[in-house]
Scaffold this motif. Structure first.
Motif, PDB file in Angstrom:
ATOM      1  N   HIS B 214       0.655  -1.377  -0.348  1.00 53.16           N
ATOM      2  CA  HIS B 214       0.112  -0.130   0.118  1.00 53.16           C
ATOM      3  C   HIS B 214       0.844   1.075  -0.020  1.00 53.16           C
ATOM      4  O   HIS B 214       0.602   2.126  -0.061  1.00 53.16           O
ATOM      5  CB  HIS B 214      -0.911  -0.199   1.459  1.00 53.16           C
ATOM      6  CG  HIS B 214       0.180   0.170   1.977  1.00 53.16           C
ATOM      7  ND1 HIS B 214       0.497  -0.818   2.574  1.00 53.16           N
ATOM      8  CD2 HIS B 214       0.538   1.165   3.079  1.00 53.16           C
ATOM      9  CE1 HIS B 214       0.699  -0.677   4.354  1.00 53.16           C
ATOM     10  NE2 HIS B 214       0.849   1.047   4.651  1.00 53.16           N
ATOM     11  N   ASP B 215       2.257   0.726  -0.073  1.00 48.73           N
ATOM     12  CA  ASP B 215       3.283   2.366   0.203  1.00 48.73           C
ATOM     13  C   ASP B 215       3.782   2.745  -1.232  1.00 48.73           C
ATOM     14  O   ASP B 215       4.625   2.393  -2.019  1.00 48.73           O
ATOM     15  CB  ASP B 215       4.256   1.897   0.851  1.00 48.73           C
ATOM     16  CG  ASP B 215       5.254   3.046   1.907  1.00 48.73           C
ATOM     17  OD1 ASP B 215       5.334   3.679   1.136  1.00 48.73           O
ATOM     18  OD2 ASP B 215       5.737   2.546   2.531  1.00 48.73           O
ATOM     19  N   LEU B 216       3.627   3.689  -1.144  1.00 48.41           N
ATOM     20  CA  LEU B 216       3.202   4.085  -2.939  1.00 48.41           C
ATOM     21  C   LEU B 216       5.232   4.383  -2.474  1.00 48.41           C
ATOM     22  O   LEU B 216       5.290   4.627  -3.754  1.00 48.41           O
ATOM     23  CB  LEU B 216       2.879   5.241  -3.855  1.00 48.41           C
ATOM     24  CG  LEU B 216       1.236   4.801  -3.831  1.00 48.41           C
ATOM     25  CD1 LEU B 216       0.644   6.391  -3.971  1.00 48.41           C
ATOM     26  CD2 LEU B 216       1.360   4.251  -5.031  1.00 48.41           C
ATOM     27  N   GLY B 217       6.145   4.480  -1.658  1.00 45.11           N
ATOM     28  CA  GLY B 217       7.572   5.248  -1.646  1.00 45.11           C
ATOM     29  C   GLY B 217       7.814   3.866  -1.450  1.00 45.11           C
ATOM     30  O   GLY B 217       8.797   3.796  -2.597  1.00 45.11           O
ATOM     31  N   VAL B 218       7.416   2.582  -1.606  1.00 45.17           N
ATOM     32  CA  VAL B 218       7.860   1.968  -1.977  1.00 45.17           C
ATOM     33  C   VAL B 218       8.403   1.560  -3.581  1.00 45.17           C
ATOM     34  O   VAL B 218       8.903   0.834  -4.004  1.00 45.17           O
ATOM     35  CB  VAL B 218       7.837   0.342  -1.113  1.00 45.17           C
ATOM     36  CG1 VAL B 218       7.883  -1.128  -1.786  1.00 45.17           C
ATOM     37  CG2 VAL B 218       8.442   0.698   0.731  1.00 45.17           C
ATOM     38  N   GLY B 220       7.559   3.547  -5.761  1.00 47.08           N
ATOM     39  CA  GLY B 220       8.754   4.065  -6.901  1.00 47.08           C
ATOM     40  C   GLY B 220      10.275   4.310  -6.496  1.00 47.08           C
ATOM     41  O   GLY B 220      10.857   3.717  -7.827  1.00 47.08           O
ATOM     42  N   GLU B 221      10.544   2.942  -5.299  1.00 41.44           N
ATOM     43  CA  GLU B 221      11.548   2.485  -5.441  1.00 41.44           C
ATOM     44  C   GLU B 221      12.307   1.456  -5.821  1.00 41.44           C
ATOM     45  O   GLU B 221      13.083   1.465  -6.514  1.00 41.44           O
ATOM     46  CB  GLU B 221      12.557   3.373  -3.797  1.00 41.44           C
ATOM     47  CG  GLU B 221      12.765   4.650  -3.733  1.00 41.44           C
ATOM     48  CD  GLU B 221      13.268   4.754  -2.435  1.00 41.44           C
ATOM     49  OE1 GLU B 221      14.150   3.930  -1.979  1.00 41.44           O
ATOM     50  OE2 GLU B 221      12.806   6.148  -1.618  1.00 41.44           O
ATOM     51  N   SER B 259       1.224  11.296  -1.123  1.00 45.53           N
ATOM     52  CA  SER B 259       2.292  10.404  -0.733  1.00 45.53           C
ATOM     53  C   SER B 259       3.649  11.943  -1.661  1.00 45.53           C
ATOM     54  O   SER B 259       4.372  11.777  -0.418  1.00 45.53           O
ATOM     55  CB  SER B 259       2.971   9.504  -1.902  1.00 45.53           C
ATOM     56  OG  SER B 259       3.837   9.311  -1.983  1.00 45.53           O
ATOM     57  N   ASP B 260       3.125  12.702  -2.537  1.00 46.34           N
ATOM     58  CA  ASP B 260       3.782  13.961  -2.330  1.00 46.34           C
ATOM     59  C   ASP B 260       4.046  14.960  -1.314  1.00 46.34           C
ATOM     60  O   ASP B 260       4.877  15.850  -1.558  1.00 46.34           O
ATOM     61  CB  ASP B 260       3.793  14.522  -3.872  1.00 46.34           C
ATOM     62  CG  ASP B 260       3.974  12.909  -4.807  1.00 46.34           C
ATOM     63  OD1 ASP B 260       3.759  13.432  -6.158  1.00 46.34           O
ATOM     64  OD2 ASP B 260       5.048  12.408  -4.765  1.00 46.34           O
TER      65      ASP B 260
ATOM     66  N   ARG C 216       6.922  12.322   6.588  1.00 48.14           N
ATOM     67  CA  ARG C 216       5.633  12.742   5.982  1.00 48.14           C
ATOM     68  C   ARG C 216       4.838  13.831   6.891  1.00 48.14           C
ATOM     69  O   ARG C 216       4.638  15.554   6.729  1.00 48.14           O
ATOM     70  CB  ARG C 216       4.280  12.520   4.818  1.00 48.14           C
ATOM     71  CG  ARG C 216       4.602  12.681   3.296  1.00 48.14           C
ATOM     72  CD  ARG C 216       3.840  11.525   2.860  1.00 48.14           C
ATOM     73  NE  ARG C 216       3.847  10.116   3.444  1.00 48.14           N
ATOM     74  CZ  ARG C 216       3.200  10.110   3.640  1.00 48.14           C
ATOM     75  NH1 ARG C 216       1.209  10.646   3.696  1.00 48.14           N
ATOM     76  NH2 ARG C 216       2.383   8.768   4.119  1.00 48.14           N
ATOM     77  N   PRO C 259      10.793   5.478   2.143  1.00 53.73           N
ATOM     78  CA  PRO C 259      11.307   4.815   0.698  1.00 53.73           C
ATOM     79  C   PRO C 259      10.205   5.980   0.242  1.00 53.73           C
ATOM     80  O   PRO C 259       8.576   6.803   1.068  1.00 53.73           O
ATOM     81  CB  PRO C 259      10.612   4.060   0.347  1.00 53.73           C
ATOM     82  CG  PRO C 259      10.162   3.548   1.791  1.00 53.73           C
ATOM     83  CD  PRO C 259      10.243   4.029   2.878  1.00 53.73           C
ATOM     84  N   GLN C 260      10.719   6.780  -1.326  1.00 53.87           N
ATOM     85  CA  GLN C 260       9.409   8.176  -1.488  1.00 53.87           C
ATOM     86  C   GLN C 260       9.222   7.835  -2.832  1.00 53.87           C
ATOM     87  O   GLN C 260      10.318   7.338  -3.816  1.00 53.87           O
ATOM     88  CB  GLN C 260      10.600   9.414  -1.006  1.00 53.87           C
ATOM     89  CG  GLN C 260      10.705  10.056   0.539  1.00 53.87           C
ATOM     90  CD  GLN C 260      11.546  11.017   0.271  1.00 53.87           C
ATOM     91  OE1 GLN C 260      12.152  10.912   0.251  1.00 53.87           O
ATOM     92  NE2 GLN C 260      11.270  12.078  -0.562  1.00 53.87           N
ATOM     93  N   ALA C 261       7.938   8.076  -3.134  1.00 51.28           N
ATOM     94  CA  ALA C 261       7.498   7.908  -4.451  1.00 51.28           C
ATOM     95  C   ALA C 261       8.272   9.616  -4.853  1.00 51.28           C
ATOM     96  O   ALA C 261       8.433   8.427  -6.464  1.00 51.28           O
ATOM     97  CB  ALA C 261       5.597   8.192  -4.269  1.00 51.28           C
ATOM     98  N   ALA C 264      10.812   8.050  -7.522  1.00 48.27           N
ATOM     99  CA  ALA C 264      10.686   6.468  -9.133  1.00 48.27           C
ATOM    100  C   ALA C 264      11.229   7.571  -9.832  1.00 48.27           C
ATOM    101  O   ALA C 264      11.301   8.505 -10.288  1.00 48.27           O
ATOM    102  CB  ALA C 264       9.281   6.909  -8.954  1.00 48.27           C
TER     103      ALA C 264
END
Lengths: 275, 325, 343
Positions: B214-218, B220-221, B259-260, C216, C259-261, C264
């Motif tokens: 559910h973690d968009l950060g994960v 993304g990376e 997220s951002d 955040r 982790p940060q979107a 990406a």
């Protein structure tokens, strides 16, 4: 509540058990009106077989067995229920306090219950009843005395599990007094397994009481199924009905209560499974 | 680029007394060899159910795979008999979970458990398997692997257990690794280690990864492509950079904004109002419409179909058909 | 400069552990000499991972746990060793919201009963008065009055957490401790609850001690940041200072690991990955507790424990904190980029 009954109804055996228990209770209550015979009266020829002049026959002294069954029912049921209730109250009271506070109080309780649990409960009941002359009160007290430790341990376990949960912590942070946390917050969450155990304890209590009466330690003023088996023991080979009929009643009552109690367990458990 | 796993029109239903829960409805996606596909969604999105369906470990009763195909190595996993699925599970497709204790038996040593996975699926003798177990522990960077094989799960920390679970999953060289929220329960610094490890192993062993999170950060990376799910359906799909840079679906846009967000104390965080609809009260139109900031009347009545905007790039929103608004 | 509302000084909490039968008694060093303060209307974010002591600290603040040493004072009252009068007052001054919305409400009691508890305990109100008050409390957190007679399991996680907040709010405390209040919630719901907390703070003026590991949220809520590791504070700074520069290697690694979107497509993230696991708090490492995992460890780090000392306007627990340019920033992607609202 409705959901509880729906789940309970699924278990046919449990419902059957419940019906039988209800029947026995009706016999205990209404029986004496329909068959007003004193079970201690010698009403006929001894050793009469059943299905004759007397529906269930007579015993070694000529006493009506049917009357004995009818009068014995309330004795067994009452002693069973009351003893179980008393044991539950004591067990819940001590177990909740020990489980919640831990420490020295908990250690003291644990050592006490261990003492009770290492001695076979029936023997201990015999000892207690033998010391204090046998009456329905002493018998009830004795059975309660040997039964409370298992309830206490169960409740203690539930309280230990619950006391670290956040809703309890929140109550403490609100400044709620301990007694309120124990009684109002935790206890309703700890009761489900206790209810089941108490119900099953009634069956055990009936067995214990029957055992005591069988040994001659029952209340001499009240006929009990165990007593009936006891007096007819020597005549077993010639007059099977004198032992078999009361014995069968005990078996039926105990199985019925066990089935009903287990059904309770299944019906209450889904609710316990949170999340 | 051939797909090693192809999910087509998958639907998983759970009939209950109150109605049918459509946990997964008509979901399709492909995973290519060597790529990481992220399946993103919140609770009720059905992402974990998709993983369970691929592994055929849906609790049944009551769950059933109501429709769809799952093609893997030339076979449809949905139709595979159980004894053959057992040979796939754990050896060709492996799975790791959020809670390592779901995979680890507390009363067996970790060495014994890895050996068990090996002897079940390969012809290795016990001694050979034990040697391989030590190798695997080295591969997942468990320090002092020769000693660790004799230890029990409770002797290890959370991060270490996660690695052991990864070692067990990799024991038989699977072509696809399904990772169901593998780092959610871990501390952030340990999470970083585990994600890095999975990335390295993926490259080294050439396997594909289906990452459920559910973690968009994960995402993304670590992911190459992403599928966004909402209330059991796929709502967006595409390469990670594209989806993050220019999300097509309002839900994805909402998630990206949250997220951002880099604002300070003076600013309110961007919200997605409302909550996921209950599975028993699914609207007939778009499931997200009640919470959508750009919804129009038609959204509540008509279910949107996936609009294709490029190779493996699509989103399910009525407004896309009529041009971006 | 107003006096701080909440003052924590030298708080230490050790738990005795039953070691081996003949071994010496061991202690879990949950907290060691923790000092911090919170001003009125401000939010202190406490950041750290498991075993750092943040949960123990939260519990000490609301008196669920009594510290082994140290003092906590709130608005002039003692939270540690309070007088009987102070003891009665404390729940009205400081409250707590827990992480797990499923466990923090009693499953067998209705919402009205649960939120009404603080009113029953601290205000002499009749039942109908309580019903009114509970309804208005629930309204202030966005819960309709029709939910008052429901049980927790009938509600969603987000709703339960709001109810937990309204319970904490009921007696009008000056400080609310929030122990990871949104970590167990869906991302789309988290923002709702955070915004609720911000609004309530603006309306009622209380302070928050906000425990989290989410970068955040720190950025969005905190006025001051305290980073904890193995029972100690390793860095304590105002948010502005913190955003500009992170001075402790652990803080740096912690935020870099998030982790940060936004990263990406930027290729492999320039992330500081720490080696090893968090050491056990039963036997904290000698010298600097972070030395076993610190990428910049030197021999002095193993030998002597650094004190928490002032570096400019912040406090840092590191031997090299006074060196300019330490710790070195990882090339490219800064772990804590300045946001639009900061320039």
């Amino acid at each position: 509540m409705k959901q509880f009954w729906r789940r309970y109804r699924k278990n046919r055996a449990a419902v059957g058990g419940l019906v039988v228990v209800a029947l026995i209770t009706m016999i205990a209550i209404a029986g004496p009106y329909f068959h007003p015979v004193d079970p201690f009266d010698m009403v006929g020829r001894p050793y009469s077989p059943p299905f004759g002049e007397f529906p269930l026959g007579t015993d070694v002294s000529g006493r009506d067995i049917l009357a004995g069954i009818i009068r014995g029912a309330p004795v067994s049921l009452l002693i069973g229920v009351v003893a179980s209730l008393v044991a539950t109250i004591i067990g819940v009271a001590l177990g909740s306090v020990a489980g919640y506070y831990g420490g020295f109080i908990d250690d003291a309780l644990m050592r006490t219950t261990e003492f009770f649990l290492t001695i076979p409960s029936f023997i201990l009941a015999v000892v207690i009843v033998a010391i204090f002359a046998p009456t329905v009160y002493t018998i009830t007290a004795a059975i309660a005395a040997v039964s409370w430790p298992s309830v206490a341990r169960l409740v203690r376990g539930e309280f230990i599990a619950q006391r670290e949960r956040e809703y309890v912590q929140a109550s403490r942070a609100l400044g709620m007094p301990d007694w309120e946390i124990i009684l109002v917050q935790i206890l309703p969450n700890a009761l489900a397994p206790v209810i089941v155990v108490s119900t099953l304890m009634v069956a055990t209590a009936i067995l214990t009481e029957s055992g005591l009466s069988f040994l001659g330690l029952g209340d001499p003023n009240h006929v009990s199924w165990g007593y009936m088996i006891g007096v007819a023991r020597t005549a077993l080979r010639v007059a099977w009905w004198m032992t078999a009929i009361p014995g069968l009643m005990i078996v039926v009552a105990v199985i019925a209560i066990n089935l009903a109690g287990e059904g309770l367990n299944d019906a209450l458990n889904p609710k316990l499974r949170e999340r | 680029m051939s797909a090693i796993l192809s999910v087509q029109g998958l639907s998983v239903h759970f009939p209950t007394r109150q109605g049918v829960v459509r946990a997964v409805e008509d979901v399709s996606f492909d995973i290519d060899a060597g790529e990481t596909l992220a399946l993103v969604g919140e609770s009720g999105s059905g992402k974990s159910t998709v993983a369970a369906a691929i592994m055929r470990i849906i609790p049944s009763p009551p769950g059933i795979i109501a429709a769809g195909r799952i093609e893997f190595e030339g076979r449809d996993l949905v139709k595979l008999p159980e004894n053959e699925m057992r040979r796939v599970r754990g050896s060709r497709i492996a799975m790791i979970f959020q809670d390592p204790m779901m995979a680890l038996n507390p009363v067996h040593t970790i060495g014994a458990q890895i050996v068990e996975a090996l002897t079940l699926h390969t012809n290795l003798t016990r001694r050979q398997a034990l040697g391989r177990a030590v190798e695997l522990l080295e591969l997942v960077r468990v320090p002092a692997p020769a000693t660790r094989v004799g230890q029990y799960p409770h002797n290890l920390s959370g991060g270490m257990r996660q690695r052991v679970m990864i070692a067990m999953a990799l024991a038989c060289d699977p072509r696809l690794l399904i990772a169901d929220e593998p780092t959610t329960a871990l501390d952030v610094t340990i999470q970083a280690q585990v994600l890095e490890l999975i990335g390295e192993l993926k490259a080294k062993l050439g396997m594909a990864v289906l990452l459920i999170t559910h973690d968009l950060g994960v995402v993304g990376e670590t992911a190459d492509r992403v599928v966004v799910m909402y209330a059991g359906r796929k709502v967006e799909e595409g390469r990670v950079e594209e989806v993050f840079r220019a999300p097509l679906h309002p839900y994805t846009r909402g998630l990206m904004r949250v997220s951002d967000f880099e604002g300070g104390t003076g600013q309110a965080m961007p919200e997605i109002p409302g909550t996921v609809p209950s599975p028993f009260e699914m609207p007939s139109g778009c499931a997200f419409s009640a919470r959508c900031e750009v919804a129009v009347e038609a959204c509540g009545a008509t279910r949107p179909v996936l609009v294709v905007r490029g190779p493996a790039r699509s989103a399910a929103c009525l407004l896309l058909d009529e041009g971006r608004r | 400069m107003t006096a701080p509302l909440l003052e924590v000084e030298g708080v230490t909490k050790h738990y005795a552990v039953r070691g081996a039968l003949f071994g010496e008694k061991k202690h879990v060093h949950a907290l060691d000499d923790v000092s911090l303060s919170v001003r009125s209307r401000q939010t202190l974010a406490v950041v750290g991972e498991s075993g750092c002591g943040k949960t123990t600290l939260a519990r000490c603040l609301v008196r669920l746990v009594e510290p082994t040493r140290g003092t906590i004072r709130l608005a002039g009252r003692n939270l540690t060793n309070p007088s009987p009068a102070e003891k009665r007052e404390i729940p009205r001054l400081i409250q707590i919201v827990f992480q797990d919305p499923y466990a923090s409400l009693n499953p067998r009691r209705t919402i009205f009963q649960t939120v009404g508890d603080p009113l029953r305990l601290h205000q002499a109100a009749t039942r109908s008065q309580r019903r009114e008050k509970v309804a208005s409390l629930l309204a202030s957190v966005g819960i309709g009055p029709q939910l008052m007679d429901r049980l927790p399991h009938e509600l969603s996680g987000g709703q339960r957490q709001r109810i937990a907040i309204s319970r904490a709010l009921a007696v009008g405390p000056q400080v609310i401790v929030c122990d990871e209040p949104v970590s167990a919630l869906d991302v789309s719901v988290q923002a709702q609850v955070i915004n609720l907390l911000k609004r309530l703070q603006a309306e009622h003026g209380m302070s928050y001690v906000f425990i989290t590991h989410d970068l955040r949220l720190v950025r969005s809520l905190a006025d001051t940041v305290a980073v904890m590791y193995l029972g100690q504070i390793v860095e304590l700074a105002e948010i502005g200072d913190f955003k500009a520069r992170i001075k402790h290697p652990y803080s740096q690694a912690l935020f870099s690991a998030t982790p940060q979107a936004a990263r990406a497509g930027a290729g492999k993230p320039k992330r500081i990955v720490l080696s090893g696991d968090v050491p056990s708090p039963i036997d904290p490492p000698s010298g600097c507790r972070f030395h076993t995992r610190c990428p910049y460890v030197q021999s002095i780090c193993r030998e002597s424990e650094p004190a928490l000392r002032p570096i400019g306007t912040r406090l840092v627990r590191c031997h090299f904190a006074d060196q300019a340019g330490f710790p070195p920033e990882p090339a490219a992607n800064s772990p804590f980029p300045l946001g639009e609202g900061d320039r």
